[in-house]
Design a protein around this motif. Sequence first.
Motif, PDB file in Angstrom:
ATOM      1  N   LEU A 187       0.953  -1.448  -0.353  1.00 46.59           N
ATOM      2  CA  LEU A 187      -0.104  -0.117   0.048  1.00 46.59           C
ATOM      3  C   LEU A 187       0.935   1.577  -0.222  1.00 46.59           C
ATOM      4  CD1 LEU A 187      -2.771  -1.594   2.212  1.00 46.59           C
ATOM      5  CD2 LEU A 187      -2.856  -1.439  -0.082  1.00 46.59           C
ATOM      6  N   GLY A 188       2.252   1.629   0.420  1.00 48.55           N
ATOM      7  CA  GLY A 188       2.720   2.162  -0.013  1.00 48.55           C
ATOM      8  C   GLY A 188       2.892   3.039   1.311  1.00 48.55           C
ATOM      9  N   LEU A 189       2.845   2.046   2.375  1.00 47.16           N
ATOM     10  CA  LEU A 189       2.868   2.970   3.818  1.00 47.16           C
ATOM     11  C   LEU A 189       3.940   3.320   4.123  1.00 47.16           C
ATOM     12  CD1 LEU A 189      -0.242   1.593   5.080  1.00 47.16           C
ATOM     13  CD2 LEU A 189      -0.155   3.148   3.814  1.00 47.16           C
ATOM     14  N   ASP A 190       4.078   3.696   5.405  1.00 53.08           N
ATOM     15  CA  ASP A 190       5.271   4.648   6.157  1.00 53.08           C
ATOM     16  C   ASP A 190       5.482   3.975   7.716  1.00 53.08           C
ATOM     17  OD1 ASP A 190       7.547   5.464   7.041  1.00 53.08           O
ATOM     18  OD2 ASP A 190       7.820   7.350   6.993  1.00 53.08           O
ATOM     19  N   LEU A 191       4.931   2.764   7.876  1.00 50.59           N
ATOM     20  CA  LEU A 191       4.749   1.925   9.069  1.00 50.59           C
ATOM     21  C   LEU A 191       6.029   2.226  10.388  1.00 50.59           C
ATOM     22  CD1 LEU A 191       2.731  -1.326   8.553  1.00 50.59           C
ATOM     23  CD2 LEU A 191       2.607   1.218   8.618  1.00 50.59           C
ATOM     24  N   ILE A 192       5.617   2.626  11.615  1.00 55.11           N
ATOM     25  CA  ILE A 192       6.663   2.310  12.828  1.00 55.11           C
ATOM     26  C   ILE A 192       5.674   0.925  13.436  1.00 55.11           C
ATOM     27  CG2 ILE A 192       6.863   2.704  15.133  1.00 55.11           C
ATOM     28  CD1 ILE A 192       8.713   4.840  13.418  1.00 55.11           C
ATOM     29  N   VAL A 193       6.336   0.187  13.660  1.00 62.24           N
ATOM     30  CA  VAL A 193       6.018  -1.526  14.250  1.00 62.24           C
ATOM     31  C   VAL A 193       6.929  -1.085  15.205  1.00 62.24           C
ATOM     32  CG1 VAL A 193       5.426  -3.737  13.664  1.00 62.24           C
ATOM     33  CG2 VAL A 193       5.513  -2.246  12.141  1.00 62.24           C
ATOM     34  N   ILE A 194       5.415  -1.222  16.496  1.00 58.92           N
ATOM     35  CA  ILE A 194       5.924  -1.472  17.626  1.00 58.92           C
ATOM     36  C   ILE A 194       4.801  -2.803  18.451  1.00 58.92           C
ATOM     37  CG2 ILE A 194       5.493  -0.395  20.542  1.00 58.92           C
ATOM     38  CD1 ILE A 194       4.606   2.467  18.204  1.00 58.92           C
ATOM     39  N   GLY A 195       6.398  -3.637  18.601  1.00 52.99           N
ATOM     40  CA  GLY A 195       5.693  -4.906  19.150  1.00 52.99           C
ATOM     41  C   GLY A 195       5.339  -4.474  21.033  1.00 52.99           C
ATOM     42  N   VAL A 196       4.665  -5.187  21.652  1.00 57.13           N
ATOM     43  CA  VAL A 196       4.067  -4.957  23.043  1.00 57.13           C
ATOM     44  C   VAL A 196       3.580  -6.419  23.701  1.00 57.13           C
ATOM     45  CG1 VAL A 196       3.533  -2.626  22.581  1.00 57.13           C
ATOM     46  CG2 VAL A 196       1.674  -4.343  21.482  1.00 57.13           C
ATOM     47  N   HIS A 197       3.865  -6.575  24.769  1.00 51.70           N
ATOM     48  CA  HIS A 197       3.275  -7.875  25.422  1.00 51.70           C
ATOM     49  C   HIS A 197       3.439  -8.837  25.274  1.00 51.70           C
ATOM     50  CE1 HIS A 197       0.424  -9.667  28.451  1.00 51.70           C
ATOM     51  NE2 HIS A 197       0.043 -10.645  27.055  1.00 51.70           N
ATOM     52  N   VAL A 198       5.468  -9.027  25.153  1.00 53.65           N
ATOM     53  CA  VAL A 198       5.871 -10.045  24.534  1.00 53.65           C
ATOM     54  C   VAL A 198       6.340 -11.448  25.854  1.00 53.65           C
ATOM     55  CG1 VAL A 198       6.732  -8.465  23.031  1.00 53.65           C
ATOM     56  CG2 VAL A 198       8.412  -8.552  25.387  1.00 53.65           C
ATOM     57  N   THR A 199       6.394 -10.788  27.258  1.00 51.87           N
ATOM     58  CA  THR A 199       6.808 -12.067  27.747  1.00 51.87           C
ATOM     59  C   THR A 199       6.242 -13.037  27.964  1.00 51.87           C
ATOM     60  OG1 THR A 199       5.979 -10.339  30.096  1.00 51.87           O
ATOM     61  CG2 THR A 199       6.599 -12.474  29.722  1.00 51.87           C
ATOM     62  N   GLY A 200       7.497 -14.322  28.007  1.00 52.22           N
ATOM     63  CA  GLY A 200       6.329 -15.510  27.495  1.00 52.22           C
ATOM     64  C   GLY A 200       6.721 -16.064  26.163  1.00 52.22           C
ATOM     65  N   LEU A 201       7.748 -15.111  25.040  1.00 55.42           N
ATOM     66  CA  LEU A 201       7.637 -15.369  24.296  1.00 55.42           C
ATOM     67  C   LEU A 201       8.699 -16.411  23.245  1.00 55.42           C
ATOM     68  CD1 LEU A 201       6.798 -12.173  21.805  1.00 55.42           C
ATOM     69  CD2 LEU A 201       5.623 -13.899  21.943  1.00 55.42           C
ATOM     70  N   ASP A 202       8.872 -17.381  23.416  1.00 52.17           N
ATOM     71  CA  ASP A 202       9.468 -18.413  22.740  1.00 52.17           C
ATOM     72  C   ASP A 202      10.617 -17.591  22.057  1.00 52.17           C
ATOM     73  OD1 ASP A 202       9.368 -18.980  19.270  1.00 52.17           O
ATOM     74  OD2 ASP A 202       8.181 -20.705  20.411  1.00 52.17           O
ATOM     75  N   ARG A 203      12.105 -18.370  21.150  1.00 53.13           N
ATOM     76  CA  ARG A 203      12.910 -17.402  21.243  1.00 53.13           C
ATOM     77  C   ARG A 203      13.132 -17.346  19.039  1.00 53.13           C
ATOM     78  NH1 ARG A 203      18.158 -16.891  22.921  1.00 53.13           N
ATOM     79  NH2 ARG A 203      20.001 -16.394  21.291  1.00 53.13           N
ATOM     80  N   GLU A 204      12.384 -18.348  18.237  1.00 55.34           N
ATOM     81  CA  GLU A 204      11.557 -18.270  17.042  1.00 55.34           C
ATOM     82  C   GLU A 204      10.228 -16.778  17.077  1.00 55.34           C
ATOM     83  OE1 GLU A 204      10.153 -21.679  13.244  1.00 55.34           O
ATOM     84  OE2 GLU A 204      10.329 -21.862  15.493  1.00 55.34           O
ATOM     85  N   GLU A 205       9.399 -17.120  18.231  1.00 55.34           N
ATOM     86  CA  GLU A 205       8.770 -15.778  17.946  1.00 55.34           C
ATOM     87  C   GLU A 205       9.097 -14.704  17.999  1.00 55.34           C
ATOM     88  OE1 GLU A 205       4.279 -14.904  18.168  1.00 55.34           O
ATOM     89  OE2 GLU A 205       5.245 -16.132  16.992  1.00 55.34           O
ATOM     90  N   ALA A 206      10.207 -15.057  18.969  1.00 54.92           N
ATOM     91  CA  ALA A 206      10.986 -13.475  19.227  1.00 54.92           C
ATOM     92  C   ALA A 206      11.474 -12.237  18.442  1.00 54.92           C
ATOM     93  CB  ALA A 206      11.704 -13.561  21.090  1.00 54.92           C
ATOM     94  N   GLN A 207      12.521 -13.221  17.502  1.00 54.79           N
ATOM     95  CA  GLN A 207      13.327 -13.594  16.510  1.00 54.79           C
ATOM     96  C   GLN A 207      12.267 -12.579  15.194  1.00 54.79           C
ATOM     97  OE1 GLN A 207      17.108 -14.280  16.594  1.00 54.79           O
ATOM     98  NE2 GLN A 207      16.770 -12.063  15.169  1.00 54.79           N
ATOM     99  N   ALA A 208      11.693 -12.914  14.953  1.00 58.59           N
ATOM    100  CA  ALA A 208      10.545 -12.636  14.187  1.00 58.59           C
ATOM    101  C   ALA A 208       9.833 -11.110  14.617  1.00 58.59           C
ATOM    102  CB  ALA A 208       9.451 -14.079  13.618  1.00 58.59           C
TER     103      ALA A 208
END
Length: 282
Positions: A187-208
Amino acid sequence: MPHIMELLGKTRVVVKDGKVIEVGEPEVKWCPLFAKIRGIQKITPDEVRKNMEFRISDFGMFTDKRRLELEDFVGFGASEVMMTGLSRGLLDTTVTACEGAGTVISNNPTLVQGMGGRMSGLVETEPIEGIINGITERGGIVLDPSTAKMDPAAGVKKAAELGYKKIAVTVAFAETAKEVRKLESELGLDLIVIGVHVTGLDREEAQALVENSDIVTSCASKSIRDLVKPLAQVGTAVPLFALTQKGKELVIERAKDIKSPILINTMALPVLPEHKQPKDLK
């Protein structure tokens, strides 16, 4: 359907009709943030219940009496950073979540802070008319007032349809971060993606999540702490990390609004003093 939120040590809490009806077991036993702000030295189900009941009584969380103008809760939370970004013109709008409304699109800095400043990990919610009306009166757009669904990608699409380009969006899952990045390109956007509520993420999910975010909160996540390569960091106990240049610029812009003195220095990041970290990192 009741409302479900994970808060204070990622404890699952169920609220119905403005009352706490279920409290789970905390995954984390000590949080430096709540120890400092609320004096909670050990997170227990009873402390979590009291904290949720305080939020309900103090500013009407999960009720028609919800206050949508609230003071800053922390210096560098996700909502505080977005509020500053909107105020300075670095963002056109935001896509975030609010209990009783689900995904909300808003370019009102005060509303963004009011909705998100005391928000923990919202898992499920249903429509609350007073909250939806309050958001609408303040210029916010509720993605789906009939269901209060939470769908950040659909929120980004809607924001794009409304003509916004520079959009901050909060995401709690790596797949959602990937999805909005795909939309950014399409869509030709300029996003700021903010990762939140990350407690408990496994390593693979956190890396992505790290690979697809501009800013990420650390919560009580060991994986996030292990994997981030920040361009900027604010805080050392429960840090917020800027991972890209535009994320760094937004965090530094926020620093201008902090009234207390600030130390700016260069060093290898992240900086994570062991004694300051949440206990039982997940």
